[in-house]
Design a protein around this motif. Structure first.
Motif, PDB file in Angstrom:
ATOM      1  N   GLY A   8      58.939 -49.238  -8.157  1.00  0.00           N
ATOM      2  CA  GLY A   8      58.547 -50.244  -7.168  1.00  0.00           C
ATOM      3  C   GLY A   8      59.669 -51.110  -6.631  1.00  0.00           C
ATOM      4  N   LEU A   9      60.871 -51.006  -7.180  1.00  0.00           N
ATOM      5  CA  LEU A   9      62.011 -51.752  -6.605  1.00  0.00           C
ATOM      6  C   LEU A   9      62.877 -50.831  -5.751  1.00  0.00           C
ATOM      7  CD1 LEU A   9      63.162 -54.203  -9.442  1.00  0.00           C
ATOM      8  CD2 LEU A   9      61.665 -54.623  -7.465  1.00  0.00           C
ATOM      9  N   ASP A  26      47.142 -56.394  -5.817  1.00  0.00           N
ATOM     10  CA  ASP A  26      48.033 -57.111  -6.729  1.00  0.00           C
ATOM     11  C   ASP A  26      48.972 -56.089  -7.387  1.00  0.00           C
ATOM     12  OD1 ASP A  26      47.460 -58.785  -9.946  1.00  0.00           O
ATOM     13  OD2 ASP A  26      49.252 -58.610  -8.650  1.00  0.00           O
ATOM     14  N   PRO A  27      50.148 -55.855  -6.785  1.00  0.00           N
ATOM     15  CA  PRO A  27      51.045 -54.816  -7.315  1.00  0.00           C
ATOM     16  C   PRO A  27      51.725 -55.257  -8.607  1.00  0.00           C
ATOM     17  CG  PRO A  27      52.053 -55.889  -5.428  1.00  0.00           C
ATOM     18  CD  PRO A  27      50.707 -56.500  -5.577  1.00  0.00           C
ATOM     19  N   VAL A  28      51.850 -54.310  -9.540  1.00  0.00           N
ATOM     20  CA  VAL A  28      52.612 -54.530 -10.783  1.00  0.00           C
ATOM     21  C   VAL A  28      53.744 -53.512 -10.762  1.00  0.00           C
ATOM     22  CG1 VAL A  28      52.559 -54.418 -13.304  1.00  0.00           C
ATOM     23  CG2 VAL A  28      50.569 -55.311 -12.034  1.00  0.00           C
ATOM     24  N   ILE A  29      54.991 -53.989 -10.715  1.00  0.00           N
ATOM     25  CA  ILE A  29      56.140 -53.103 -10.521  1.00  0.00           C
ATOM     26  C   ILE A  29      56.701 -52.626 -11.853  1.00  0.00           C
ATOM     27  CG2 ILE A  29      58.506 -52.959  -9.635  1.00  0.00           C
ATOM     28  CD1 ILE A  29      57.739 -55.075  -7.552  1.00  0.00           C
ATOM     29  N   ILE A  30      56.932 -51.309 -11.925  1.00  0.00           N
ATOM     30  CA  ILE A  30      57.640 -50.697 -13.061  1.00  0.00           C
ATOM     31  C   ILE A  30      58.914 -50.079 -12.477  1.00  0.00           C
ATOM     32  CG2 ILE A  30      57.478 -48.995 -14.925  1.00  0.00           C
ATOM     33  CD1 ILE A  30      55.137 -50.979 -14.880  1.00  0.00           C
ATOM     34  N   ASP A  31      60.063 -50.352 -13.072  1.00  0.00           N
ATOM     35  CA  ASP A  31      61.278 -49.719 -12.572  1.00  0.00           C
ATOM     36  C   ASP A  31      62.315 -49.691 -13.693  1.00  0.00           C
ATOM     37  OD1 ASP A  31      62.276 -49.432  -9.271  1.00  0.00           O
ATOM     38  OD2 ASP A  31      63.708 -49.116 -10.891  1.00  0.00           O
ATOM     39  N   ASP A  32      63.080 -48.614 -13.786  1.00  0.00           N
ATOM     40  CA  ASP A  32      64.123 -48.559 -14.849  1.00  0.00           C
ATOM     41  C   ASP A  32      65.483 -49.014 -14.304  1.00  0.00           C
ATOM     42  OD1 ASP A  32      64.884 -44.955 -14.819  1.00  0.00           O
ATOM     43  OD2 ASP A  32      65.029 -46.504 -13.269  1.00  0.00           O
ATOM     44  N   LEU A  33      65.511 -49.380 -13.039  1.00  0.00           N
ATOM     45  CA  LEU A  33      66.723 -49.897 -12.373  1.00  0.00           C
ATOM     46  C   LEU A  33      67.861 -48.871 -12.345  1.00  0.00           C
ATOM     47  CD1 LEU A  33      66.713 -53.575 -13.729  1.00  0.00           C
ATOM     48  CD2 LEU A  33      65.750 -52.715 -11.585  1.00  0.00           C
ATOM     49  N   SER A  34      67.533 -47.586 -12.551  1.00  0.00           N
ATOM     50  CA  SER A  34      68.611 -46.571 -12.518  1.00  0.00           C
ATOM     51  C   SER A  34      69.059 -46.299 -11.080  1.00  0.00           C
ATOM     52  CB  SER A  34      68.112 -45.260 -13.147  1.00  0.00           C
ATOM     53  OG  SER A  34      67.039 -44.731 -12.366  1.00  0.00           O
ATOM     54  N   ASN A  35      68.174 -46.555 -10.125  1.00  0.00           N
ATOM     55  CA  ASN A  35      68.551 -46.301  -8.726  1.00  0.00           C
ATOM     56  C   ASN A  35      67.990 -47.401  -7.839  1.00  0.00           C
ATOM     57  OD1 ASN A  35      69.688 -44.975  -6.560  1.00  0.00           O
ATOM     58  ND2 ASN A  35      67.880 -43.693  -6.182  1.00  0.00           N
ATOM     59  N   SER A  84      64.002 -39.013  -9.764  1.00  0.00           N
ATOM     60  CA  SER A  84      65.331 -38.802  -9.181  1.00  0.00           C
ATOM     61  C   SER A  84      65.119 -38.032  -7.886  1.00  0.00           C
ATOM     62  CB  SER A  84      66.193 -37.987 -10.148  1.00  0.00           C
ATOM     63  OG  SER A  84      66.287 -38.671 -11.382  1.00  0.00           O
ATOM     64  N   LYS A  85      65.910 -38.363  -6.825  1.00  0.00           N
ATOM     65  CA  LYS A  85      65.513 -37.841  -5.508  1.00  0.00           C
ATOM     66  C   LYS A  85      66.668 -37.326  -4.652  1.00  0.00           C
ATOM     67  CE  LYS A  85      66.321 -41.124  -2.421  1.00  0.00           C
ATOM     68  NZ  LYS A  85      66.007 -41.661  -1.119  1.00  0.00           N
ATOM     69  N   PRO A 193      71.578 -47.137  -0.833  1.00  0.00           N
ATOM     70  CA  PRO A 193      72.173 -45.960  -1.494  1.00  0.00           C
ATOM     71  C   PRO A 193      73.307 -46.389  -2.429  1.00  0.00           C
ATOM     72  CG  PRO A 193      72.804 -46.048   0.821  1.00  0.00           C
ATOM     73  CD  PRO A 193      71.858 -47.170   0.595  1.00  0.00           C
ATOM     74  N   ILE A 194      73.423 -45.702  -3.547  1.00  0.00           N
ATOM     75  CA  ILE A 194      74.521 -45.986  -4.492  1.00  0.00           C
ATOM     76  C   ILE A 194      75.662 -45.032  -4.154  1.00  0.00           C
ATOM     77  CG2 ILE A 194      75.209 -45.885  -6.923  1.00  0.00           C
ATOM     78  CD1 ILE A 194      72.258 -46.573  -7.616  1.00  0.00           C
ATOM     79  N   GLY A 195      76.838 -45.562  -3.909  1.00  0.00           N
ATOM     80  CA  GLY A 195      77.994 -44.713  -3.565  1.00  0.00           C
ATOM     81  C   GLY A 195      77.889 -44.191  -2.148  1.00  0.00           C
ATOM     82  N   VAL A 196      78.453 -42.998  -1.925  1.00  0.00           N
ATOM     83  CA  VAL A 196      78.460 -42.418  -0.576  1.00  0.00           C
ATOM     84  C   VAL A 196      77.033 -41.959  -0.234  1.00  0.00           C
ATOM     85  CG1 VAL A 196      79.374 -40.590   0.906  1.00  0.00           C
ATOM     86  CG2 VAL A 196      80.845 -41.629  -0.853  1.00  0.00           C
ATOM     87  N   PRO A 197      76.484 -42.461   0.884  1.00  0.00           N
ATOM     88  CA  PRO A 197      75.103 -42.098   1.199  1.00  0.00           C
ATOM     89  C   PRO A 197      74.941 -40.591   1.388  1.00  0.00           C
ATOM     90  CG  PRO A 197      75.867 -43.879   2.611  1.00  0.00           C
ATOM     91  CD  PRO A 197      77.060 -43.360   1.887  1.00  0.00           C
ATOM     92  N   GLN A 198      73.888 -40.033   0.811  1.00  0.00           N
ATOM     93  CA  GLN A 198      73.605 -38.599   0.985  1.00  0.00           C
ATOM     94  C   GLN A 198      72.778 -38.374   2.242  1.00  0.00           C
ATOM     95  OE1 GLN A 198      74.937 -36.305  -1.297  1.00  0.00           O
ATOM     96  NE2 GLN A 198      75.944 -38.259  -1.788  1.00  0.00           N
ATOM     97  N   ASN A 199      72.012 -39.412   2.630  1.00  0.00           N
ATOM     98  CA  ASN A 199      71.083 -39.250   3.753  1.00  0.00           C
ATOM     99  C   ASN A 199      71.699 -39.750   5.063  1.00  0.00           C
ATOM    100  OD1 ASN A 199      68.698 -40.107   1.318  1.00  0.00           O
ATOM    101  ND2 ASN A 199      68.882 -38.077   2.217  1.00  0.00           N
ATOM    102  N   LEU A 200      71.158 -39.236   6.159  1.00  0.00           N
ATOM    103  CA  LEU A 200      71.761 -39.461   7.477  1.00  0.00           C
ATOM    104  C   LEU A 200      71.773 -40.926   7.887  1.00  0.00           C
ATOM    105  CD1 LEU A 200      72.966 -38.345  10.110  1.00  0.00           C
ATOM    106  CD2 LEU A 200      70.616 -38.035  10.940  1.00  0.00           C
ATOM    107  N   ILE A 201      70.628 -41.608   7.811  1.00  0.00           N
ATOM    108  CA  ILE A 201      70.550 -42.952   8.404  1.00  0.00           C
ATOM    109  C   ILE A 201      71.442 -43.960   7.682  1.00  0.00           C
ATOM    110  CG2 ILE A 201      69.025 -44.821   9.130  1.00  0.00           C
ATOM    111  CD1 ILE A 201      68.772 -41.873  10.527  1.00  0.00           C
TER     112      ILE A 201
END
Ligand code: WQD
Length: 339
Positions: A8-9, A26-35, A84-85, A193-201
């Motif tokens: 959710g982040l 009422d959203p409850v966010i779960i995230d491992d902050l890896s990305n 992972s995406k 994006p982390i580092g060099v963006p992989q995606n176009l935009i």
């Protein structure tokens, strides 16, 4: 009603949290902050007026997920983004993708198994590969995946259909995203994006702001009008709204089982058209060169959104120019306000 938002982040997750609140959930966010970045929680608070509930959690940790489910037992739905995406990374590191994307899915499904909970799965048009017929409909054949990332999406959809066939209490909708781009009109959240963006935009906006020297167009000899690849780019806010529509569709008793929807605009745009649209929308001139085709790219894909319009009661409304201008506003914001 509480909706668990895993991942959710992240880019799409954070925009979906905003639209859930706008729709009274009422959203409850779960995230491992890896990305993703914990500061997005503060950014969300600026938009929705309060800091949503947040758990830092690795969904591959089965016990931690079970403990979460005991603490957050009374939820009406789960929107599962956490995965992972990056297509290219998945080719180089398949085990990371199979481990993370399958164990996180299986653990969250097991933790709430037996409860009549609405489950929305973040899938992708990648499952279609290069469709034989365009625009591609949901009943088009799922083709052999072109990357481990795409394979995890295909197999995840099969896992979901198998538990439905086994009589699970879950109601399940898979949303097959086309290409999510752009940012919230507040410019307070967007793609990070982390580092060099992989995606176009993100690569385009970083080139426009001077973080990248120029854009490489990955091939212009495809069998498309201008030779560059065609994709169905959709504004991330329209995409976020589709998740609220999916939760709403599953609320009544009348919905049961499994369904799948294309989440795109129904229009295709080439890489060169996107570059032109960005320049027109922002007044920024972009430098680009033509490079070799990127391995694994499909030539052209855009979605038939008839089923989403009719059955999901959802339709994208924001155009390519708005996608570009919002992405640019976000890039300018983070240049001034590094997170
Ligand atoms: C779009 C087009 C590139 C960068 C993938 C996944 C999809 C989703 C989004 C996760 C392609 C071209 C790109 C560049 C370029 N993943 N390009 N120069 O590959 O369509 O989709 O990412 O949510 O599931 O499949 O997106 O933005 O990487 O590429 O010419 O520097 O832009 O060749 O034609 P893609 P993309």
């Amino acid at each position: 009603m509480k909706i668990l938002v895993t991942g959710g982040l992240g880019f799409i997750g954070s925009h979906t949290v905003v639209e859930l609140v706008n729709a009274g959930y009422d959203p409850v966010i779960i995230d491992d902050l890896s990305n993703s970045n914990i500061k997005i929680l503060d950014q969300l608070a600026k938009i929705i007026g309060y800091k949503p509930a947040f758990y830092k959690l690795d969904l591959c940790d089965e016990k931690a997920v079970k403990d979460l489910a005991a603490k957050e037992a009374d939820i009406a739905g789960i929107i599962h983004f956490a995965a992972s995406k990056a297509v290219g990374e998945s080719v180089k590191n398949p085990l990371k993708y199979y481990y993370n994307n399958f164990f996180s899915l299986i653990n969250i499904l097991k933790a709430y198994d037996g409860k009549a909970i609405s489950f929305v799965f973040s899938s992708s048009c990648t499952v279609y590969g290069q469709p034989d017929v365009l625009p591609v409909t949901e009943d088009a054949p799922v083709k052999p995946a072109q990357s481990p990332y795409g394979n995890t999406k295909q197999i995840a959809e099969e896992i979901l259909q198998d538990i439905i066939a086994a009589g699970t209490a879950y109601k399940i909708i898979s949303l097959r995203y086309f290409n999510p781009v752009g940012a919230h009109d507040s410019a307070l959240i967007g793609e990070l994006p982390i580092g060099v963006p992989q995606n176009l935009i993100p690569f385009i906006t970083q080139a426009a702001i001077g973080k990248r020297e120029k854009i490489t167009v990955f091939g212009n000899t495809y069998n498309t009008p201008d030779g560059s690849c065609v994709r169905d780019y959709i504004h991330v806010v329209d995409l976020a709204k589709a998740h609220v529509a999916a939760i709403k569709l599953m609320e009544p008793e009348s919905f049961s089982g499994y369904d799948v929807f294309n989440i795109g605009t129904g229009n295709g745009s080439s890489v060169l058209e996107v570059i032109k649209a960005f320049e027109n929308a922002t007044g920024q001139k972009l430098k680009y060169e033509i490079g070799p085709p990127r391995e694994g790219d499909v030539e052209q894909v855009w979605g038939d959104v008839t089923k989403s319009t009719k059955k999901l009661n959802w339709k994208a409304g924001l155009d390519l120019g708005t996608m570009m201008s919002s992405a640019w506003a976000w890039e300018q914001y983070i240049a001034q306000n590094p997170l």
